[in-house]
Design a protein around this motif. Structure first.
Motif: not given
Length: 383
Positions: A10-37
């Motif tokens: 995942i590539a973003c322009d703000s570290p805060r957005s990773l949790l504020d906007f994508r936090g729940k999505l990242i949690q869902e992805l991590l159930v079965k996959h490997e996530v890097s930012v």
């Protein structure tokens, strides 16, 4: 048969957005996959710790999203190229303009199997502004067209139909592109709980960066008029004043901070207490939003809304009059903004009624679980 684990970058322009906007999505992805930012430097310890505790791999850049620097952007491209070469992601998910443009070009060049750029609004880039910015706009449009060129590996995600239609009309994308439209970033309805607004001590709240296109001047001028008529009504403003090409001028910033018309709070880590203390959420933006997150947060907490009849913002107002949750006003129209503020002051019962309707509309259309279900289908093909 269970799908194989995939590597997602995942590539973003703000570290805060990773949790504020994508936090729940990242949690869902991590159930079965490997996530890097791949994120600009994380200065907030709580953000870094949370990502580490989630088992997210962190790679940092020196990306400057607010201004144009050819040298800095080239360094970002080289760094991203080396990162993709090293990590070999199966899926590359960039959002915000620079990560989308540079990231998609690099990921295409590196033949990443699945590239899923998300356009969270078009910002200034497809607005007709002054000649100084037209050069930047033209460069951005050409780069965007290059980065989003249709191929079997590219899936473009929009947050509203208007942005899709704008890029089609501008010939930035074509009907050959695989495109998807989701309802913004969604809002966590268990985190933003409903509470009944105070209609005796009426308070307006705006949450936005202090840039012109967010409607800061219109909010300030409206507040000044309303306070002259209704001295007991209060106005608050949350958001950072940062180095941006469209930052409000020093004179307006000084007034916002010190003349008592608005209570300027600055940047906060948690908006919930402030939304809870407010009666109405205001965002007179003409920026070119995806779907404004601050309005969704206010709706989830049962707050009536005033926003502009512009791209992205209008998505938050229920078109069914019997379920109205707020008002749309023309962009840059201070008189209409004042009129709608006065309406709420004179009809306090509608503040509660519209707030209840807004919560229902958030549950129906913007629930983060519903949005993420669609996002997971786009990103990793879950059913």
């Amino acid at each position: 048969m269970e799908k194989e684990q995939k590597k997602i970058l995942i590539a973003c322009d703000s570290p805060r957005s990773l949790l504020d906007f994508r936090g729940k999505l990242i949690q869902e992805l991590l159930v079965k996959h490997e996530v890097s930012v791949f994120t600009p430097r994380i200065d907030q310890k709580e953000i870094r710790d949370k990502l580490i505790n989630m088992n997210v791999k962190i790679y940092e850049s020196k990306l400057n999203t607010s201004n144009v620097s050819v040298l800095a952007d080239l360094k970002y491209i080289v760094q991203l190229y080396n990162l993709i070469k090293k990590t070999k992601p199966d899926i590359f998910f960039p959002y915000a303009f620079k990560p989308v443009i540079y990231g998609s070009i690099v990921a295409n060049f590196r033949k990443v199997k699945c590239i899923t750029p998300m356009l969270t609004g078009l910002g200034y880039n497809f607005l007709e502004i002054d000649s100084k910015r037209t050069i930047i706009q033209n460069i951005t449009r050409r780069l965007l067209k290059l980065s989003l060129k249709a191929n079997d590996r590219m899936r473009i995600i929009f947050q509203n139909n208007d942005d899709y239609n704008t890029l089609i009309k501008a010939n930035t994308i074509t009907r050959k592109n695989k495109t998807f439209i989701v309802n913004g970033s969604g809002v966590d309805l268990t985190y933003y709980n409903y509470s009944e607004p105070d209609v005796k001590a009426i308070s307006f709240l705006m949450i936005a960066r202090l840039i012109n296109a967010k409607g800061i001047k219109e909010y300030y001028e409206s507040a000044k008029v309303i306070k002259s008529k209704f001295p007991g009504v209060t106005f608050k403003l949350i958001g950072p004043y940062d180095d941006n090409i469209d930052a409000i001028n020093t004179e307006l910033f000084t007034k916002v901070k010190s003349d008592g018309v608005i209570e300027y709070i600055g940047l906060v880590s948690d908006v919930r207490p402030f939304i809870s203390q407010s009666s109405i959420i205001v965002l007179p933006s003409y920026y070119g939003e995806g779907v404004p997150r601050c309005i969704l947060e206010g709706m989830a907490m049962g707050r009536a809304v005033i926003t502009s009849n512009s791209v992205g913002c209008k998505e938050t107002i229920n078109p069914h009059l019997t379920m109205r949750n707020g008002f749309l006003v023309p962009i840059k129209n201070t008189l209409e903004l004042i009129s709608k503020m006065e309406y709420y002051i004179l009809h306090p019962g509608d503040i509660i009624k519209f707030g209840i309707n807004g919560r229902k509309y958030a549950e129906e259309k913007f629930d983060v679980n519903k949005v993420n279900k669609q996002m997971l289908q786009i990103l990793v093909g879950t059913e």
